[in-house]
Motif scaffolding. Structure first.
Motif, PDB file in Angstrom:
ATOM      1  N   GLU A 401       0.819  -1.205   0.000  1.00 17.57           N
ATOM      2  CA  GLU A 401       0.000   0.000   0.000  1.00 17.57           C
ATOM      3  C   GLU A 401       0.856   1.259   0.000  1.00 17.57           C
ATOM      4  OE1 GLU A 401      -0.535  -2.578   1.907  1.00 17.57           O
ATOM      5  OE2 GLU A 401      -2.613  -3.227   1.639  1.00 17.57           O
ATOM      6  N   GLU A 402       1.883   1.283   0.861  1.00 21.63           N
ATOM      7  CA  GLU A 402       2.776   2.436   0.917  1.00 21.63           C
ATOM      8  C   GLU A 402       3.565   2.577  -0.382  1.00 21.63           C
ATOM      9  OE1 GLU A 402       4.140   5.853   2.561  1.00 21.63           O
ATOM     10  OE2 GLU A 402       2.610   4.504   3.383  1.00 21.63           O
ATOM     11  N   PHE A 403       3.965   1.448  -0.939  1.00 22.48           N
ATOM     12  CA  PHE A 403       4.720   1.443  -2.186  1.00 22.48           C
ATOM     13  C   PHE A 403       3.889   2.074  -3.304  1.00 22.48           C
ATOM     14  CE2 PHE A 403       6.970  -0.100  -5.832  1.00 22.48           C
ATOM     15  CZ  PHE A 403       8.262  -0.354  -5.404  1.00 22.48           C
ATOM     16  N   LEU A 404       2.624   1.673  -3.425  1.00 24.06           N
ATOM     17  CA  LEU A 404       1.756   2.191  -4.475  1.00 24.06           C
ATOM     18  C   LEU A 404       1.466   3.682  -4.282  1.00 24.06           C
ATOM     19  CD1 LEU A 404      -0.736  -0.807  -4.825  1.00 24.06           C
ATOM     20  CD2 LEU A 404       1.083  -0.152  -6.407  1.00 24.06           C
ATOM     21  N   LYS A 405       1.364   4.117  -3.039  1.00 29.62           N
ATOM     22  CA  LYS A 405       1.156   5.547  -2.772  1.00 29.62           C
ATOM     23  C   LYS A 405       2.343   6.369  -3.273  1.00 29.62           C
ATOM     24  CE  LYS A 405      -1.836   4.990   1.295  1.00 29.62           C
ATOM     25  NZ  LYS A 405      -1.929   5.155   2.779  1.00 29.62           N
ATOM     26  N   ILE A 406       3.549   5.840  -3.059  1.00 29.74           N
ATOM     27  CA  ILE A 406       4.754   6.539  -3.519  1.00 29.74           C
ATOM     28  C   ILE A 406       4.766   6.616  -5.040  1.00 29.74           C
ATOM     29  CG2 ILE A 406       7.273   6.399  -3.642  1.00 29.74           C
ATOM     30  CD1 ILE A 406       7.210   5.197  -0.823  1.00 29.74           C
ATOM     31  N   LEU A 407       4.364   5.527  -5.696  1.00 31.51           N
ATOM     32  CA  LEU A 407       4.337   5.521  -7.160  1.00 31.51           C
ATOM     33  C   LEU A 407       3.409   6.614  -7.685  1.00 31.51           C
ATOM     34  CD1 LEU A 407       4.226   1.709  -8.103  1.00 31.51           C
ATOM     35  CD2 LEU A 407       6.177   3.254  -8.164  1.00 31.51           C
ATOM     36  N   GLU A 419       4.521  -2.654 -14.413  1.00 35.36           N
ATOM     37  CA  GLU A 419       4.434  -4.095 -14.178  1.00 35.36           C
ATOM     38  C   GLU A 419       4.773  -4.374 -12.726  1.00 35.36           C
ATOM     39  OE1 GLU A 419       6.101  -8.407 -15.822  1.00 35.36           O
ATOM     40  OE2 GLU A 419       6.332  -6.585 -17.024  1.00 35.36           O
ATOM     41  N   ILE A 420       3.853  -5.007 -12.003  1.00 38.72           N
ATOM     42  CA  ILE A 420       4.003  -5.269 -10.571  1.00 38.72           C
ATOM     43  C   ILE A 420       4.222  -6.761 -10.346  1.00 38.72           C
ATOM     44  CG2 ILE A 420       2.895  -5.127  -8.315  1.00 38.72           C
ATOM     45  CD1 ILE A 420       1.277  -2.771  -9.383  1.00 38.72           C
ATOM     46  N   ASN A 421       5.361  -7.102  -9.763  1.00 41.61           N
ATOM     47  CA  ASN A 421       5.696  -8.499  -9.500  1.00 41.61           C
ATOM     48  C   ASN A 421       5.900  -8.725  -8.003  1.00 41.61           C
ATOM     49  OD1 ASN A 421       6.133  -9.787 -12.303  1.00 41.61           O
ATOM     50  ND2 ASN A 421       7.318  -7.899 -12.430  1.00 41.61           N
ATOM     51  N   PHE A 422       4.937  -8.312  -7.190  1.00 44.01           N
ATOM     52  CA  PHE A 422       4.972  -8.601  -5.755  1.00 44.01           C
ATOM     53  C   PHE A 422       3.534  -8.589  -5.238  1.00 44.01           C
ATOM     54  CE2 PHE A 422       5.591  -4.039  -6.277  1.00 44.01           C
ATOM     55  CZ  PHE A 422       4.676  -3.494  -5.393  1.00 44.01           C
ATOM     56  N   TYR A 423       3.343  -9.093  -4.057  1.00 47.02           N
ATOM     57  CA  TYR A 423       1.985  -9.227  -3.523  1.00 47.02           C
ATOM     58  C   TYR A 423       1.377  -7.871  -3.233  1.00 47.02           C
ATOM     59  CZ  TYR A 423      -1.905 -10.247  -0.445  1.00 47.02           C
ATOM     60  OH  TYR A 423      -3.150 -10.301   0.121  1.00 47.02           O
ATOM     61  N   ILE A 424       0.164  -7.665  -3.733  1.00 44.49           N
ATOM     62  CA  ILE A 424      -0.583  -6.448  -3.438  1.00 44.49           C
ATOM     63  C   ILE A 424      -1.996  -6.836  -2.992  1.00 44.49           C
ATOM     64  CG2 ILE A 424       0.667  -4.860  -4.942  1.00 44.49           C
ATOM     65  CD1 ILE A 424      -1.391  -5.362  -7.087  1.00 44.49           C
ATOM     66  N   THR A 425      -2.570  -6.027  -2.138  1.00 52.78           N
ATOM     67  CA  THR A 425      -3.928  -6.292  -1.664  1.00 52.78           C
ATOM     68  C   THR A 425      -4.942  -5.654  -2.615  1.00 52.78           C
ATOM     69  OG1 THR A 425      -4.019  -4.289  -0.304  1.00 52.78           O
ATOM     70  CG2 THR A 425      -3.121  -6.291   0.722  1.00 52.78           C
ATOM     71  N   TYR A 426      -6.151  -6.176  -2.592  1.00 49.00           N
ATOM     72  CA  TYR A 426      -7.231  -5.622  -3.409  1.00 49.00           C
ATOM     73  C   TYR A 426      -7.491  -4.165  -3.009  1.00 49.00           C
ATOM     74  CZ  TYR A 426     -11.887  -5.098  -5.494  1.00 49.00           C
ATOM     75  OH  TYR A 426     -12.964  -4.662  -6.218  1.00 49.00           O
ATOM     76  N   GLU A 427      -7.516  -3.913  -1.696  1.00 45.95           N
ATOM     77  CA  GLU A 427      -7.772  -2.564  -1.205  1.00 45.95           C
ATOM     78  C   GLU A 427      -6.674  -1.590  -1.641  1.00 45.95           C
ATOM     79  OE1 GLU A 427      -9.962  -5.543   0.878  1.00 45.95           O
ATOM     80  OE2 GLU A 427      -7.778  -5.306   0.669  1.00 45.95           O
ATOM     81  N   GLY A 428      -5.432  -2.074  -1.578  1.00 50.39           N
ATOM     82  CA  GLY A 428      -4.321  -1.226  -1.983  1.00 50.39           C
ATOM     83  C   GLY A 428      -4.367  -0.907  -3.468  1.00 50.39           C
ATOM     84  N   LEU A 429      -4.771  -1.907  -4.287  1.00 53.53           N
ATOM     85  CA  LEU A 429      -4.859  -1.696  -5.730  1.00 53.53           C
ATOM     86  C   LEU A 429      -5.974  -0.713  -6.072  1.00 53.53           C
ATOM     87  CD1 LEU A 429      -3.728  -2.540  -8.473  1.00 53.53           C
ATOM     88  CD2 LEU A 429      -5.375  -4.417  -8.519  1.00 53.53           C
ATOM     89  N   GLU A 430      -7.128  -0.833  -5.392  1.00 54.61           N
ATOM     90  CA  GLU A 430      -8.236   0.084  -5.653  1.00 54.61           C
ATOM     91  C   GLU A 430      -7.861   1.512  -5.253  1.00 54.61           C
ATOM     92  OE1 GLU A 430     -13.048   0.108  -5.216  1.00 54.61           O
ATOM     93  OE2 GLU A 430     -11.886  -0.780  -3.576  1.00 54.61           O
TER      94      GLU A 430
END
Length: 476
Positions: A401-407, A419-430
C-alpha cells in the motif's frame, strides 16, 4: 459508383494487421485485390504460427501449409513423391491461384521438418521407420528446392537443431548447392543456426552471404568447420546472440568477431560461463544483454567496468552479480546514456542508489526492492524524470500500500506502463486507481500484474478501464 483503394494503399494498411492473422484471413474473402494483398502478408512468414493446445489447430494448420506447398510443386517433384508412395491431398485439383512460395521472406528449415513429420505421422498408410525417415527427407528436399527457385530474395533463415536429433535428417539436404540458392540467399539479413550443422553447409553459405546483419548461434558440443569463416566474412554485422551451455562455447568464435568490432550494436549472451573481456572491443554497442548461469562469470566483468561505451542505451543483466561494486562503477562510467536498465536478481540497496545517481535518462527500468528501500524508490523516481516504463519486483515483506502511494505521488508525468511483480492487496490496488485518477495530468496506464488472485479483480479492472484510468491490462 463504389471506389476501391489501390493495391499499394491496401498493402500499407494491411501491414498493421501482420499479427492479426484472423482478420487477414477474412480479407481473403472480400475480393481479388484484397485477397492478393493479404495473401502476400500471410505467406511472408507462413511457418511462424504459434502452436496452441487445441487438437483441431494442431491437425489443420501443418496439413494446410504442406498440402498447399505440394500443390505448388513442379510436376517432376510430384511424380517423384508419387513414385515413393507419398500421397497428400491438395486443396484443389486445379492449379493454385497464387505462387505461394514466392511470397515467403522468412524460412525455417527445422519448422519445415517438424510439420512434415507431423503430417506424415497422420497419414493412413502404415510405413516402416526407415521408409518414414526417407519419405520425410524426400518431401523436405523437394519443398526446399522449390523455395530456393521461387523466392527471389530471402530475408531470414532459421536452421537450428536445438541440441536434438529432431532436424538431423533435414540437415543433410544440400539445398545451398542449388544454382538458384545464390539469388535466393545473397541478400539474407537474418540467420539463426546451430553450430553443429554439417560443415559443407557453412562453407557454401559463407560464399553466398556476406551481408547478414542479425546472427543467432546455438553453440552445441560440436562447432562445425566454416562457422567462424561465416562470421568473419560478414560486412555489416549489427547484432549477434550467442547461446551456449558449454564452458568454452563462446570462446571458440569470439576471435572471428573482430571484423565486426565497429559495426556491432547489439550483443546477447546466454551461457553457463563465458569470458566477458572480449566485449570491450565493441565500442559502438547500443544494447548489451547478459544471461549467465555461473556466478564466476561476472567476476570477469572487472575488465569491463572502466570501458566507455558511448552509445550504450540498453543494459540487461539477467544473472547473479557476484560483485555489485563492479556494476556500480560501470554505471558511473556509462549510466548517463542508458535509456533501459534491467536486473532480475536482488543485490543490495547500493545498486538502487547508484541507479538514482548515475542513470537520470532512463525511460524503462526493471529492478527489485526490499521492504526497507521505500526512500530509495522516492529518490529514483525524483531523479529519473523521463521514466515511462517500470517493472518492479519486491519481497513478500514489502508494504504494497505504501509502495503504491509513492508511485502515484512521485512517478513522472509521462509515465504510462507499470508491471508489478509482488503481492498487493485488493484494497491497496483500488486505492492506487483512485489516486491515479486524481493525478494531474492523468495519463492512462498499461498495467501488468503477476500472480494476483481475487475473484473481484476483473470487475475492478473493467470499472477503471471505463473511467480511462487503465488503457491495457494483462494478468500473468
Amino acid at each position: 459508383m463504389s471506389r476501391q483503394l489501390p493495391a499499394d494503399c491496401l498493402s500499407e494498411i494491411f501491414e498493421y494487421l501482420d499479427d492479426d492473422r484472423i482478420t487477414l484471413r477474412s480479407c481473403l474473402l472480400v475480393n481479388h485485390t484484397y485477397c492478393e494483398v493479404s495473401v502476400r502478408i500471410l505467406w511472408r512468414n507462413v511457418l511462424n504460427f504459434q502452436y496452441i493446445r487445441h487438437k483441431l489447430f494442431l491437425k489443420y494448420v501443418p496439413l494446410s501449409i504442406i498440402s498447399t506447398l505440394i500443390a505448388c510443386l513442379p510436376n517432376e517433384s510430384k511424380d517423384l513423391l508419387h513414385k515413393n508412395g507419398i500421397y497428400i491431398s491438395t486443396p484443389t485439383s486445379k492449379p493454385p491461384l497464387f505462387n505461394y512460395p514466392s511470397f515467403c521472406k522468412y524460412l525455417s528449415v527445422d519448422k519445415i521438418d517438424q510439420i512434415i513429420e507431423q503430417v506424415l505421422q497422420k497419414q493412413p498408410q502404415s510405413i516402416t521407420s526407415g521408409s518414414f525417415n526417407y519419405n520425410k527427407y524426400l518431401l523436405s528436399q523437394e519443398i526446399l528446392k522449390m523455395f530456393m527457385k521461387q523466392i527471389s530474395s530471402l530475408k531470414s533463415l532459421n536452421y537450428c537443431s536445438f541440441g536434438s536429433v529432431y532436424s538431423k535428417k533435414v540437415q543433410s539436404i544440400m539445398f545451398t548447392y542449388l544454382p538458384e540458392a545464390k539469388n535466393c540467399l545473397i541478400d539474407l539479413k537474418e540467420f539463426n543456426c546451430s553450430s553443429d550443422i554439417y560443415s559443407e553447409f557453412f562453407f557454401q553459405i559463407s560464399q553466398i552471404c556476406h551481408n547478414i546483419q542479425f546472427l543467432t548461434i546455438d553453440l552445441e558440443e560440436v562447432i562445425s568447420d566454416g562457422l567462424t569463416d561465416l562470421i568473419s566474412l560478414q560486412n555489416n554485422l549489427k547484432s549477434i546472440s550467442l547461446h551456449s551451455w558449454d564452458r568454452d562455447g563462446t570462446g571458440i568464435i569470439t576471435s572471428s568477431l573482430a571484423k565486426s568490432s565497429l559495426t556491432l550494436t547489439k550483443l546477447k549472451i546466454e551461457a553457463y560461463y563465458t569470458p566477458l573481456s572480449f566485449i570491450s572491443m565493441f565500442i559502438n554497442l547500443q544494447e548489451l544483454i547478459l544471461s549467465l548461469e555461473s556466478e564466476d562469470s561476472f567476476d570477469d566483468f572487472n575488465q569491463l567496468q572502466y570501458v566507455i561505451f558511448p552509445k550504450l542505451k540498453i543494459l540487461k543483466l539477467l544473472c547473479t552479480i557476484s560483485r555489485v561494486e563492479m556494476l556500480i562503477k560501470f554505471l558511473e562510467t556509462n549510466g548517463k546514456n542508458l535509456m533501459e536498465f534491467s536486473v532480475n536478481y536482488y543485490h543490495d540497496n547500493l545498486l538502487n542508489l547508484a541507479i538514482a545517481e548515475f542513470c537520470p535518462n532512463l525511460k524503462k527500468l526493471s529492478i527489485i526492492f526490499m521492504k526497507n528501500e521505500l526512500e530509495t524508490l522516492k529518490l529514483i523516481l525524483n531523479k529519473c524524470q523521463y521514466l515511462e516504463n517500470f517493472n518492479i519486483c519486491g519481497d513478500r515483506y514489502l508494504n504494497s500500500e505504501e509502495f503504491l502511494k509513492i508511485l502515484v505521488k512521485y512517478l513522472p508525468k509521462n509515465f504510462y506502463e507499470l508491471e508489478i511483480n509482488f503481492y498487493i492487496t485488493y484494497e491497496g490496488l483500488e486505492e492506487f486507481f483512485i489516486n491515479w485518477k486524481n493525478r494531474i495530468p492523468q495519463k492512462s496506464l498499461s498495467l501488468i500484474i503477476t500472480n494476483y488472485k481475487n475473484v473481484n479483480l476483473n470487475t475492478l479492472i473493467e470499472k477503471y478501464i471505463k473511467l480511462g484510468v487503465i488503457k491495457k491490462f494483462k494478468l500473468k
